[in-house]
Design an enzyme around this catalytic site. Structure first.
Site, PDB file in Angstrom:
ATOM      1  N   TYR A   1       0.995   4.301  -2.708  1.00  0.00           N
ATOM      2  CA  TYR A   1      -0.133   5.362  -2.434  1.00  0.00           C
ATOM      3  C   TYR A   1      -0.047   6.029  -1.130  1.00  0.00           C
ATOM      4  O   TYR A   1      -0.342   7.296  -1.314  1.00  0.00           O
ATOM      5  CB  TYR A   1      -1.692   4.411  -2.320  1.00  0.00           C
ATOM      6  CG  TYR A   1      -2.890   5.544  -2.477  1.00  0.00           C
ATOM      7  CD1 TYR A   1      -3.140   5.920  -3.673  1.00  0.00           C
ATOM      8  CD2 TYR A   1      -3.608   5.270  -1.096  1.00  0.00           C
ATOM      9  CE1 TYR A   1      -4.316   6.710  -3.568  1.00  0.00           C
ATOM     10  CE2 TYR A   1      -4.774   6.287  -1.168  1.00  0.00           C
ATOM     11  CZ  TYR A   1      -5.064   7.070  -2.141  1.00  0.00           C
ATOM     12  OH  TYR A   1      -6.299   7.654  -2.439  1.00  0.00           O
TER      13      TYR A   1
ATOM     14  N   LYS B   1       0.854   9.962  -1.271  1.00  0.00           N
ATOM     15  CA  LYS B   1       0.187  10.828  -0.805  1.00  0.00           C
ATOM     16  C   LYS B   1       0.641  11.856   0.290  1.00  0.00           C
ATOM     17  O   LYS B   1       0.617  12.981   0.563  1.00  0.00           O
ATOM     18  CB  LYS B   1      -1.168  10.247  -0.335  1.00  0.00           C
ATOM     19  CG  LYS B   1      -2.013   9.714  -1.491  1.00  0.00           C
ATOM     20  CD  LYS B   1      -2.778  10.753  -2.256  1.00  0.00           C
ATOM     21  CE  LYS B   1      -3.827  10.276  -3.203  1.00  0.00           C
ATOM     22  NZ  LYS B   1      -4.511  11.621  -3.721  1.00  0.00           N
TER      23      LYS B   1
ATOM     24  N   ARG C   1       0.767  -1.052   0.124  1.00  0.00           N
ATOM     25  CA  ARG C   1       0.040  -0.195  -0.073  1.00  0.00           C
ATOM     26  C   ARG C   1       0.646   1.143  -0.005  1.00  0.00           C
ATOM     27  O   ARG C   1       0.222   2.262  -0.115  1.00  0.00           O
ATOM     28  CB  ARG C   1      -0.888  -0.085   1.348  1.00  0.00           C
ATOM     29  CG  ARG C   1      -1.886  -0.999   1.259  1.00  0.00           C
ATOM     30  CD  ARG C   1      -2.781  -1.006   2.542  1.00  0.00           C
ATOM     31  NE  ARG C   1      -3.908  -0.117   2.493  1.00  0.00           N
ATOM     32  CZ  ARG C   1      -5.143  -0.548   2.129  1.00  0.00           C
ATOM     33  NH1 ARG C   1      -5.398  -1.739   2.449  1.00  0.00           N
ATOM     34  NH2 ARG C   1      -6.014   0.404   2.249  1.00  0.00           N
TER      35      ARG C   1
ATOM     36  N   SER D   1     -18.993  -0.919  -3.383  1.00  0.00           N
ATOM     37  CA  SER D   1     -19.333  -1.229  -4.588  1.00  0.00           C
ATOM     38  C   SER D   1     -19.367  -2.654  -4.885  1.00  0.00           C
ATOM     39  O   SER D   1     -20.135  -3.442  -5.491  1.00  0.00           O
ATOM     40  CB  SER D   1     -18.403  -0.630  -5.744  1.00  0.00           C
ATOM     41  OG  SER D   1     -17.268  -0.836  -5.455  1.00  0.00           O
TER      42      SER D   1
HETATM   43  N1  UDP Z   1     -13.405  -5.554   1.870  1.00  0.00           N
HETATM   44  C1  UDP Z   1     -14.159  -6.738   2.096  1.00  0.00           C
HETATM   45  N2  UDP Z   1     -14.502  -7.146   0.838  1.00  0.00           N
HETATM   46  C2  UDP Z   1     -14.764  -6.622  -0.417  1.00  0.00           C
HETATM   47  C3  UDP Z   1     -13.793  -5.504  -0.443  1.00  0.00           C
HETATM   48  C4  UDP Z   1     -13.142  -4.848   0.609  1.00  0.00           C
HETATM   49  O1  UDP Z   1     -14.093  -6.856   2.765  1.00  0.00           O
HETATM   50  O2  UDP Z   1     -14.890  -7.121  -1.168  1.00  0.00           O
HETATM   51  C5  UDP Z   1     -12.579  -5.091   3.182  1.00  0.00           C
HETATM   52  C6  UDP Z   1     -11.263  -4.536   2.930  1.00  0.00           C
HETATM   53  O3  UDP Z   1     -10.453  -5.618   3.459  1.00  0.00           O
HETATM   54  C7  UDP Z   1     -11.151  -3.203   3.959  1.00  0.00           C
HETATM   55  C8  UDP Z   1     -12.547  -2.743   3.874  1.00  0.00           C
HETATM   56  O4  UDP Z   1     -13.420  -3.710   3.353  1.00  0.00           O
HETATM   57  O5  UDP Z   1     -10.934  -3.812   5.487  1.00  0.00           O
HETATM   58  C9  UDP Z   1     -12.479  -1.387   2.947  1.00  0.00           C
HETATM   59  O6  UDP Z   1     -11.897  -1.678   1.628  1.00  0.00           O
HETATM   60  P1  UDP Z   1     -11.973  -0.997   0.516  1.00  0.00           P
HETATM   61  O7  UDP Z   1     -11.087  -1.327  -0.418  1.00  0.00           O
HETATM   62  O8  UDP Z   1     -13.300  -0.310   0.288  1.00  0.00           O
HETATM   63  O9  UDP Z   1     -11.134   0.509   1.133  1.00  0.00           O
HETATM   64  P2  UDP Z   1      -9.947   0.791   1.912  1.00  0.00           P
HETATM   65  O10 UDP Z   1      -9.341  -0.627   2.488  1.00  0.00           O
HETATM   66  O11 UDP Z   1      -9.024   1.490   1.235  1.00  0.00           O
HETATM   67  O12 UDP Z   1     -10.499   1.500   3.366  1.00  0.00           O
END
Ligand code: UDP
Length: 311
Positions: free
Chosen positions: A145, A149, A142, A189
């Site tokens: 990113y 940023k 990660r 989504s």
């Molecule tokens: N996540 C999940 N199922 C999915 C996609 C994401 O459980 O199909 C989890 C992911 O592991 C994370 C959280 O949801 O803990 C948010 O993930 P996302 O990619 O939306 O955003 P970010 O990790 O950048 O906050």
């Protein structure tokens, strides 16, 4: 007063909503996007009202004429996309910021940076205030990113100190709404699309990790309010919805509002996935008189309606 405003990443999820609001306010908009993750579909209804330039901000900017304000939203933001070409992601954040800051310096434009809650990494302080310096792995998947940023924020502040330009930085927490990319891999989504297609919802890990989800209209209102503040207000300002949910709670709500009784499918937790994330928004409340108005249930219903037309 009518302004000529540059939005980079303007064909993306957030950028296209921002442009809608700027046009409503009567401004002229120049949109730059390389269409890596943005889509012309997001801006097709306003294409003849804006100047669209397909351009990658890691390359020198084309001649743009007078620009009064710059919103820098150009960067793939979902883990799937920003990890696909991590070197390019890092360049987009850092070299892209440099080109735009040079433009701000020479044109006298105010410049806004879409930063991210990812600058806090996997936070050891919870919830996160702007004063927290974060807990970021500099060499993980990660990092392109997160560190990109963070580097952009550094450049913004150094340009402000060295060249006295006007900067505005927001740190965006998880945001959702219409025009999210269905293939983005974001949890909101993914769950909605999976549920609408009667497929199992993919829960990563045990689903106990938390996020706080802000509806896109609330977020954009925060952008506009910060941009309208006096010069001494630079941010960084957290923008997000402080209501925190586990991924299991989110799954439950999605199932409730799609009306499809979809089962859960547990999958491994991605590397460096933050366990919890929740903004403290006192700065935004105090400086911008801003707080989210649209709660998760209402926002989810609007987002489900959007995806229903497309799935
Ligand atoms: N996540 C999940 N199922 C999915 C996609 C994401 O459980 O199909 C989890 C992911 O592991 C994370 C959280 O949801 O803990 C948010 O993930 P996302 O990619 O939306 O955003 P970010 O990790 O950048 O906050």
């Amino acid at each position: 007063m009518k302004k000529r405003i540059l939005v980079t990443g303007g064909a993306g999820f957030l950028g296209s909503h921002l442009i809608d609001r700027l046009l409503e306010q009567g401004h002229e908009v120049v949109c730059i996007d390389n269409l890596q993750t943005g889509s012309l579909d997001n801006i097709k209804q306003i294409m003849n009202e804006i100047t669209f330039i397909q351009h990658d901000i890691t390359e020198p900017l084309p001649e743009l004429g007078q620009i009064d304000e710059i919103y820098n939203l150009a960067c793939p933001a979902s883990p799937v996309h920003y990890q696909a070409d991590p070197v390019h992601t890092f360049k987009t954040s850092v070299i892209g910021a440099l080109y735009l800051l040079e433009l701000a310096r020479h044109s006298g434009a105010k410049i806004f940076q879409a930063s991210t809650s990812e600058v806090y990494g996997d936070p050891l302080v919870h919830p996160q205030p702007e004063q927290y310096w974060g807990h970021v792995n500099p060499i993980g998947i990660r990092s392109c990113y997160d560190e990109g940023k963070r580097g952009a924020e550094t450049l913004f502040f150094d340009y402000a100190r060295m060249y006295d330009i006007e900067i505005k930085i927001v740190r965006i927490f998880n945001t959702y709404g219409p025009r999210m990319d269905a293939k983005d891999g974001r949890v909101v989504s993914n769950f909605i699309v999976q549920s609408l297609q009667n497929k199992p919802l993919t829960v990563y890990g045990d689903g106990q990790q938390t996020r706080s989800f802000c509806y896109v209209d609330d977020l954009i209102e925060g952008f506009l309010r910060l941009m309208a503040t006096p010069k001494q207000i630079t941010g960084p300002v957290n923008l997000g919805n402080p209501n925190e949910f586990t991924m299991l709670e989110l799954a439950e709500k999605v199932v409730k509002w799609t009306g499809n009784k979809t089962p859960l499918q547990y999958e491994p937790l991605p590397q460096d996935d933050p366990k919890q994330r929740q903004p403290i928004i006192n700065e935004a409340k105090h400086l911008l008189n801003w707080e989210p108005k649209i709660m998760l249930e209402e926002g989810l219903q609007k987002t489900i309606a959007y995806f229903k037309e497309r799935v």
